[in-house]
Design an enzyme around this catalytic site. Structure first.
Site, PDB file in Angstrom:
ATOM      1  N   VAL A  65       0.835  -1.193   0.000  1.00 37.52           N
ATOM      2  CA  VAL A  65       0.000   0.000   0.000  1.00 37.52           C
ATOM      3  C   VAL A  65       0.877   1.253   0.000  1.00 37.52           C
ATOM      4  CG1 VAL A  65      -2.109  -0.958   0.974  1.00 37.52           C
ATOM      5  CG2 VAL A  65      -0.305  -0.267   2.512  1.00 37.52           C
ATOM      6  N   CYS A  66       0.443   2.218  -0.783  1.00 35.13           N
ATOM      7  CA  CYS A  66       1.052   3.545  -0.778  1.00 35.13           C
ATOM      8  C   CYS A  66      -0.099   4.528  -0.902  1.00 35.13           C
ATOM      9  CB  CYS A  66       2.093   3.692  -1.885  1.00 35.13           C
ATOM     10  SG  CYS A  66       1.476   3.629  -3.583  1.00 35.13           S
ATOM     11  N   GLY A  67       0.163   5.764  -1.246  1.00 34.18           N
ATOM     12  CA  GLY A  67      -0.909   6.741  -1.333  1.00 34.18           C
ATOM     13  C   GLY A  67      -2.004   6.338  -2.312  1.00 34.18           C
TER      14      GLY A  67
END
Length: 152
Positions: A65-67
């Site tokens: 997960v990232c932005g």
């Protein structure tokens, strides 16, 4: 299953919640960082480590997960043999596995909430690649990747 999970600083809180959720589903979880939401972390390195360990057989699947989920999907997909799928709904998560045998699920913490992310992860981890008609398509992807790697 052995699941690797990782994030950048933008998705630290989601990663922490998902880590416990995955354990609650009965899976072994290895955390690849980041370790807090304050220290800026570049997502490619985290994605490369998770995807690399999947490629080496140390993990069964990965959750990144990232932005937005886009960067980690692109980075993980650069590791030979890895198919990463960006999913922000349960149907896509199911199809990522059933149609594409994707070893890595990616999501964006600034796009979806934690409860939806938990549902997506559950569906993804419960889904299995059945082979069948999709096997030939996945094999075409594998073969083309090998062809590109040999041409270098």
């Amino acid at each position: 299953m052995r699941i690797g999970i990782g994030s950048d600083h933008n998705a630290f809180d989601m990663k922490e919640s998902l880590k416990e959720h995955i354990r609650g589903l009965g899976h072994e979880v290895t955390d690849y960082g980041c370790n807090d939401s304050c220290t800026e972390v570049d997502y490619p390195e985290v994605a490369f480590r998770v995807a690399g360990d999947i490629a080496e057989g140390k993990l069964d699947r990965g959750i990144l997960v990232c932005g937005t989920g886009i960067g980690v999907a692109i980075a993980a997909g650069k590791v030979p043999g890895i198919r990463a799928a960006l999913c922000h709904d349960t149907y896509s998560a199911e199809r990522a596995q059933k149609s594409n045998n994707a070893q890595v699920l990616t999501m964006g913490a600034q796009i979806i909430g934690i409860e939806l992310a938990k549902q997506i992860v559950k569906v993804y981890l419960e889904s299995e690649f059945p082979g069948g008609r999709s096997a030939r398509k996945v094999q075409q992807i594998i073969d083309k990747e090998r062809q590109f790697l040999q041409a270098r």
